[in-house]
Design a protein around this motif. Structure first.
Motif, PDB file in Angstrom:
ATOM      1  N   GLY A 114       0.814  -1.205   0.000  1.00 46.70           N
ATOM      2  CA  GLY A 114       0.000   0.000   0.000  1.00 46.70           C
ATOM      3  C   GLY A 114       0.853   1.262   0.000  1.00 46.70           C
ATOM      4  O   GLY A 114       0.430   2.315  -0.490  1.00 46.70           O
ATOM      5  N   ILE A 115       2.065   1.155   0.543  1.00 46.87           N
ATOM      6  CA  ILE A 115       3.011   2.280   0.510  1.00 46.87           C
ATOM      7  C   ILE A 115       3.628   2.395  -0.880  1.00 46.87           C
ATOM      8  O   ILE A 115       3.699   3.462  -1.470  1.00 46.87           O
ATOM      9  CB  ILE A 115       4.116   2.080   1.573  1.00 46.87           C
ATOM     10  N   ASP A 116       4.069   1.268  -1.416  1.00 50.17           N
ATOM     11  CA  ASP A 116       4.615   1.181  -2.776  1.00 50.17           C
ATOM     12  C   ASP A 116       4.517  -0.276  -3.188  1.00 50.17           C
ATOM     13  O   ASP A 116       5.060  -1.161  -2.507  1.00 50.17           O
ATOM     14  CB  ASP A 116       6.071   1.650  -2.820  1.00 50.17           C
ATOM     15  N   GLU A 117       3.850  -0.543  -4.283  1.00 48.51           N
ATOM     16  CA  GLU A 117       3.595  -1.923  -4.692  1.00 48.51           C
ATOM     17  C   GLU A 117       4.857  -2.712  -5.018  1.00 48.51           C
ATOM     18  O   GLU A 117       4.832  -3.942  -5.111  1.00 48.51           O
ATOM     19  CB  GLU A 117       2.661  -1.955  -5.899  1.00 48.51           C
ATOM     20  N   ARG A 118       6.004  -2.016  -5.163  1.00 45.25           N
ATOM     21  CA  ARG A 118       7.258  -2.694  -5.477  1.00 45.25           C
ATOM     22  C   ARG A 118       7.992  -3.190  -4.234  1.00 45.25           C
ATOM     23  O   ARG A 118       8.957  -3.941  -4.345  1.00 45.25           O
ATOM     24  CB  ARG A 118       8.171  -1.758  -6.267  1.00 45.25           C
ATOM     25  N   ILE A 119       7.556  -2.775  -3.033  1.00 44.84           N
ATOM     26  CA  ILE A 119       8.215  -3.193  -1.797  1.00 44.84           C
ATOM     27  C   ILE A 119       7.854  -4.637  -1.477  1.00 44.84           C
ATOM     28  O   ILE A 119       6.696  -5.041  -1.549  1.00 44.84           O
ATOM     29  CB  ILE A 119       7.815  -2.282  -0.613  1.00 44.84           C
ATOM     30  N   THR A 120       8.862  -5.434  -1.118  1.00 43.67           N
ATOM     31  CA  THR A 120       8.636  -6.804  -0.684  1.00 43.67           C
ATOM     32  C   THR A 120       9.252  -7.001   0.700  1.00 43.67           C
ATOM     33  O   THR A 120      10.073  -6.187   1.145  1.00 43.67           O
ATOM     34  CB  THR A 120       9.258  -7.814  -1.664  1.00 43.67           C
ATOM     35  N   ILE A 121       8.841  -8.072   1.382  1.00 42.47           N
ATOM     36  CA  ILE A 121       9.401  -8.375   2.697  1.00 42.47           C
ATOM     37  C   ILE A 121       9.911  -9.811   2.717  1.00 42.47           C
ATOM     38  O   ILE A 121       9.486 -10.652   1.922  1.00 42.47           O
ATOM     39  CB  ILE A 121       8.371  -8.162   3.826  1.00 42.47           C
ATOM     40  N   HIS A 127       3.277  -6.158  24.177  1.00 48.43           N
ATOM     41  CA  HIS A 127       3.155  -5.946  22.736  1.00 48.43           C
ATOM     42  C   HIS A 127       3.808  -7.102  21.979  1.00 48.43           C
ATOM     43  O   HIS A 127       4.505  -7.932  22.578  1.00 48.43           O
ATOM     44  CB  HIS A 127       3.801  -4.618  22.323  1.00 48.43           C
ATOM     45  N   THR A 128       3.584  -7.137  20.684  1.00 41.83           N
ATOM     46  CA  THR A 128       4.180  -8.157  19.798  1.00 41.83           C
ATOM     47  C   THR A 128       5.055  -7.459  18.770  1.00 41.83           C
ATOM     48  O   THR A 128       4.661  -6.447  18.187  1.00 41.83           O
ATOM     49  CB  THR A 128       3.093  -8.965  19.073  1.00 41.83           C
ATOM     50  N   ASN A 129       6.254  -8.002  18.565  1.00 42.09           N
ATOM     51  CA  ASN A 129       7.166  -7.446  17.573  1.00 42.09           C
ATOM     52  C   ASN A 129       7.043  -8.193  16.250  1.00 42.09           C
ATOM     53  O   ASN A 129       7.075  -9.433  16.216  1.00 42.09           O
ATOM     54  CB  ASN A 129       8.616  -7.541  18.053  1.00 42.09           C
ATOM     55  N   TYR A 130       6.873  -7.431  15.176  1.00 41.58           N
ATOM     56  CA  TYR A 130       6.970  -7.974  13.825  1.00 41.58           C
ATOM     57  C   TYR A 130       8.366  -7.627  13.307  1.00 41.58           C
ATOM     58  O   TYR A 130       8.667  -6.462  13.038  1.00 41.58           O
ATOM     59  CB  TYR A 130       5.919  -7.368  12.907  1.00 41.58           C
ATOM     60  N   ILE A 131       9.202  -8.635  13.181  1.00 39.95           N
ATOM     61  CA  ILE A 131      10.591  -8.420  12.776  1.00 39.95           C
ATOM     62  C   ILE A 131      10.775  -8.934  11.347  1.00 39.95           C
ATOM     63  O   ILE A 131      10.470 -10.094  11.052  1.00 39.95           O
ATOM     64  CB  ILE A 131      11.555  -9.163  13.727  1.00 39.95           C
ATOM     65  N   PHE A 132      11.251  -8.071  10.465  1.00 40.93           N
ATOM     66  CA  PHE A 132      11.409  -8.484   9.065  1.00 40.93           C
ATOM     67  C   PHE A 132      12.306  -7.509   8.308  1.00 40.93           C
ATOM     68  O   PHE A 132      12.628  -6.420   8.784  1.00 40.93           O
ATOM     69  CB  PHE A 132      10.043  -8.566   8.376  1.00 40.93           C
ATOM     70  N   ASP A 133      12.708  -7.941   7.104  1.00 39.06           N
ATOM     71  CA  ASP A 133      13.453  -7.083   6.181  1.00 39.06           C
ATOM     72  C   ASP A 133      12.489  -6.581   5.110  1.00 39.06           C
ATOM     73  O   ASP A 133      11.682  -7.360   4.580  1.00 39.06           O
ATOM     74  CB  ASP A 133      14.578  -7.854   5.498  1.00 39.06           C
ATOM     75  N   ALA A 134      12.573  -5.304   4.789  1.00 39.37           N
ATOM     76  CA  ALA A 134      11.769  -4.720   3.712  1.00 39.37           C
ATOM     77  C   ALA A 134      12.702  -4.316   2.579  1.00 39.37           C
ATOM     78  O   ALA A 134      13.691  -3.602   2.795  1.00 39.37           O
ATOM     79  CB  ALA A 134      11.000  -3.501   4.212  1.00 39.37           C
ATOM     80  N   VAL A 135      12.407  -4.800   1.376  1.00 42.48           N
ATOM     81  CA  VAL A 135      13.250  -4.524   0.210  1.00 42.48           C
ATOM     82  C   VAL A 135      12.646  -3.384  -0.596  1.00 42.48           C
ATOM     83  O   VAL A 135      11.529  -3.494  -1.107  1.00 42.48           O
ATOM     84  CB  VAL A 135      13.381  -5.776  -0.679  1.00 42.48           C
ATOM     85  N   LEU A 136      13.393  -2.282  -0.695  1.00 41.07           N
ATOM     86  CA  LEU A 136      12.923  -1.102  -1.423  1.00 41.07           C
ATOM     87  C   LEU A 136      13.474  -1.113  -2.847  1.00 41.07           C
ATOM     88  O   LEU A 136      14.604  -1.558  -3.076  1.00 41.07           O
ATOM     89  CB  LEU A 136      13.374   0.183  -0.716  1.00 41.07           C
TER      90      LEU A 136
END
Length: 388
Positions: A324-331, A342-351
């Motif tokens: 939704g931010i940019d359709e080309r971003i993947t995780i 709280h719960t942590n969502y830990i991941f890499d985002a590829v721009l």
């Protein structure tokens, strides 16, 4: 002519991916270029002397420089084919790019010199004699240069040679410039109007533009350009055709010269699978990439949890959110770490490479969006860039 010579001097001539075949094509085309350009120089020089045309004389010298360019390409192919040594473990393939760059520089220098001499003739014009012999020589030159453009472009694409494609570009610019000189000679013969020096300036502009474009194409791989889209798609197709692989990320293509490519990537596999079976599958994948693409492949096995429904649903939701931010971003490398508050969502985002925000801005934006969209959840985001 080239096909006949290839039959005589190149064994297994249709195996264009073979380094030995590739080198022989480069040497053959360079040697043929030297011979044809020397003949063109002699013919045009005679025509320039007989007619007194600065444009023809400059075009003749340009062909002599083309012979020198072909000589540089010949040595470039010879040196690029040298085997790896302790100081150059990835071989000497990039020398071919350097030889292509040297050809481009010569093209630009000839354009500058032709421009200078043409301006001088505009200031101090001289009479031009447009004989039929000069016109015939220019027509023959155009035919030869079209042929040289055709075979350099055709072979250059087949063996993926930046140096040969640069030579093809030069041949095409020579064709245009000689055609313009021919038009000026015809105008002089039938109207008596002398535009020889002005045509020389126009030819110089053509040559300078060709030199710039050729230099741009040869500098790009030296600086580390992105791989061709077709190559990336072929790699992804091969990787994802492996049953044990369920995803791919961090794909990088390292170019050490034509035929010397190293591919590194992360292949996502089921973390609950047998480690030995998965390792065997990754080994087979590396060999398959090497066999089908002709590269050295290094595949990192990246285990992910496919059985945790909570993680799977969260991964899908976050993947949709970043698009939704940019359709080309993947995780990738997505993990869920629950806590008491709280719960942590830990991941890499590829721009994407041309993403408008900095890494820090993108990280803050994604983390803020996670807090907004998912109550009592924080984002711990590592930003990657797409190298393809």
């Amino acid at each position: 002519m080239l096909k006949l010579l290839a039959k005589l001097f190149i064994a297994d001539r249709e195996n264009y991916k073979s380094p030995a075949v590739r080198t022989r094509y480069g040497l053959l085309c360079s040697a043929l270029g030297i011979g044809l350009n020397v003949l063109l120089f002699i013919g045009k020089y005679i025509a320039g002397v007989l007619s007194g045309s600065v444009a023809i004389a400059a075009d003749a010298v340009n062909n002599l420089s083309d012979a020198g360019s072909s000589l540089i390409s010949l040595f470039g192919f010879r040196l690029a084919s040298k085997k790896p040594d302790p100081d150059h473990p990835f071989g000497h393939g990039r020398i071919e790019y350097l030889s292509g760059l040297a050809v481009s520089v010569l093209i630009i220098l000839m354009g500058v010199e032709l421009g200078k001499s043409s301006v001088e003739k505009i200031i101090s014009p001289e009479a031009v004699t447009a004989s039929w012999l000069s016109i015939a020589i220019l027509l023959a030159s155009i035919a030869v240069k079209v042929y040289m453009w055709f075979y350099n472009r055709s072979v250059g694409k087949k063996i993926n040679s930046a140096a040969m494609l640069a030579t093809a570009t030069d041949s095409l610019s020579d064709t245009v410039s000689t055609a313009v000189v021919l038009v000026s000679m015809l105008i002089a013969r039938f109207t008596g109007v002398n535009i020889d020096a002005y045509v020389g300036v126009l030819v110089a502009i053509f040559i300078l533009r060709a030199g710039y474009l050729a230099a741009k194409d040869t500098i790009a791989p030296l600086l580390g350009k992105a791989p061709e889209k077709e190559l990336v798609e072929e790699i992804e197709k091969i990787v994802l055709s492996t049953p044990e692989v369920c995803g791919i990320h961090d794909l990088i293509v390292h170019d050490y010269g034509p035929g010397r490519v190293i591919v590194s990537l992360h292949a996502e596999v089921d973390g609950s699978g047998d480690i030995y079976e998965l390792h065997d599958a990754i080994d087979n994948l590396e060999r398959k990439l090497q066999r089908e693409i002709g590269c050295i492949a290094v595949v990192h096995m990246d285990p992910i949890d496919l059985r945790d429904e909570v993680t799977a649903k969260a991964r899908v939701a976050v993947a949709e959110m970043v698009k939704g931010i940019d359709e080309r971003i993947t995780i990738h490398d997505f993990r869920v770490v629950p806590g008491t508050t709280h719960t942590n969502y830990i991941f890499d985002a590829v721009l994407p490479a041309n993403f408008k925000l900095s890494d820090e801005e993108a990280e803050k934006l994604i983390e803020a969006e996670i807090e907004r969209r998912f109550p009592k959840c924080y984002g711990v985001v590592n930003i990657d860039r797409d190298f393809t």
